[in-house]
Design a protein around this motif. Structure first.
Motif, PDB file in Angstrom:
ATOM      1  N   THR A 130      23.795  29.244 -98.759  1.00  0.00           N
ATOM      2  CA  THR A 130      22.921  30.390 -98.988  1.00  0.00           C
ATOM      3  C   THR A 130      21.829  30.046 -99.989  1.00  0.00           C
ATOM      4  O   THR A 130      21.981  29.118-100.800  1.00  0.00           O
ATOM      5  CB  THR A 130      23.724  31.584 -99.532  1.00  0.00           C
ATOM      6  N   PRO A 131      20.747  30.790 -99.981  1.00  0.00           N
ATOM      7  CA  PRO A 131      19.694  30.585-100.999  1.00  0.00           C
ATOM      8  C   PRO A 131      20.229  30.753-102.426  1.00  0.00           C
ATOM      9  O   PRO A 131      19.801  30.042-103.331  1.00  0.00           O
ATOM     10  CB  PRO A 131      18.656  31.661-100.661  1.00  0.00           C
ATOM     11  N   GLU A 132      21.201  31.652-102.618  1.00  0.00           N
ATOM     12  CA  GLU A 132      21.785  31.857-103.954  1.00  0.00           C
ATOM     13  C   GLU A 132      22.544  30.606-104.414  1.00  0.00           C
ATOM     14  O   GLU A 132      22.434  30.206-105.576  1.00  0.00           O
ATOM     15  CB  GLU A 132      22.727  33.072-103.956  1.00  0.00           C
ATOM     16  N   GLU A 133      23.319  30.012-103.507  1.00  0.00           N
ATOM     17  CA  GLU A 133      24.054  28.795-103.856  1.00  0.00           C
ATOM     18  C   GLU A 133      23.103  27.643-104.140  1.00  0.00           C
ATOM     19  O   GLU A 133      23.304  26.864-105.070  1.00  0.00           O
ATOM     20  CB  GLU A 133      25.027  28.427-102.731  1.00  0.00           C
ATOM     21  N   GLN A 134      22.023  27.536-103.367  1.00  0.00           N
ATOM     22  CA  GLN A 134      21.030  26.488-103.593  1.00  0.00           C
ATOM     23  C   GLN A 134      20.306  26.695-104.917  1.00  0.00           C
ATOM     24  O   GLN A 134      20.054  25.733-105.654  1.00  0.00           O
ATOM     25  CB  GLN A 134      20.056  26.430-102.425  1.00  0.00           C
ATOM     26  N   ALA A 135      20.016  27.956-105.271  1.00  0.00           N
ATOM     27  CA  ALA A 135      19.370  28.254-106.551  1.00  0.00           C
ATOM     28  C   ALA A 135      20.297  27.900-107.712  1.00  0.00           C
ATOM     29  O   ALA A 135      19.860  27.360-108.731  1.00  0.00           O
ATOM     30  CB  ALA A 135      18.959  29.729-106.613  1.00  0.00           C
ATOM     31  N   HIS A 136      21.599  28.189-107.553  1.00  0.00           N
ATOM     32  CA  HIS A 136      22.567  27.829-108.583  1.00  0.00           C
ATOM     33  C   HIS A 136      22.606  26.313-108.779  1.00  0.00           C
ATOM     34  O   HIS A 136      22.610  25.826-109.910  1.00  0.00           O
ATOM     35  CB  HIS A 136      23.964  28.341-108.239  1.00  0.00           C
TER      36      HIS A 136
END
Length: 185
Positions: A42-48
């Motif tokens: 997900t974009p959230e996991e990639q941002a993390h």
């Protein structure tokens, strides 16, 4: 039941007939990282990832990190094979739930020599054995035996705590095996 995992079959699980994990063997030359990728979908996991790690890309994270154990196990095995300059920011891990396990799981890592590890259920059923060589490791979730095969064999043992105070209080003898009959490894 013995099952090779991943595309290359390098990691091997030993399970009971009802599916309980008894042991997980990982060779020192493990290289099948893409069969056990971290979650970076997900974009959230990639941002993390971008914030917490210094990695080239989420794809490179998938190629250099292997999550080998199920999330619910009290000991997690993750293998990292990172490029020079990779960096993980200072952190600690939250323990939001106590481990729910009837046995204390244990990991053995062979530093040198060879060790035969017998893998048993809590009921004493022998599921097989693995021979650890330098760099190999095994996760043991139920019963096990250890037979040192080479002079100077050196093992690191990592076990769930706390220690109950004595070796006798720490172990439940299975009474199913006899000392090895000097067989060849």
């Amino acid at each position: 039941m013995k099952e090779a995992l991943g595309k290359a079959g390098q990691a091997v699980e030993y399970r009971t007939a009802d599916g309980r994990l008894v042991g997980l063997y990982i060779p020192g030359d493990f290289s099948d990282y893409t069969s056990f990728p971290p979650f970076v979908d997900t974009p959230e996991e990639q941002a993390h990832l971008a914030q917490a790690y210094k990695v080239i890309s989420p794809q490179r994270e998938r190629e250099t990190k292997a999550h080998l154990t199920a999330d619910e196990l009290p000991l997690q095995i993750v293998l990292l094979n990172r490029d020079p300059g990779s960096y993980v920011r200072p952190h600690y891990h939250v323990n939001d739930a106590p481990a729910a396990s009837p046995t204390r799981h244990q990991i053995l890592i062979c530093q040198r020599g060879r060790l035969r590890v017998g893998l048993y259920t809590k009921d004493g059923e022998r599921l097989g054995h693995v021979v650890l060589r330098s760099g190999d490791l095994v996760l043991m979730c139920e019963g096990h035996s250890l037979e040192f095969l080479d002079p100077g064999t050196k093992i690191i043992e990592i076990k769930m705590g706390p220690f109950p105070g004595s070796d006798e209080a720490d172990k439940v003898e299975l009474h199913v095996d006899h000392e090895p009959a000097h067989r060849s490894p």
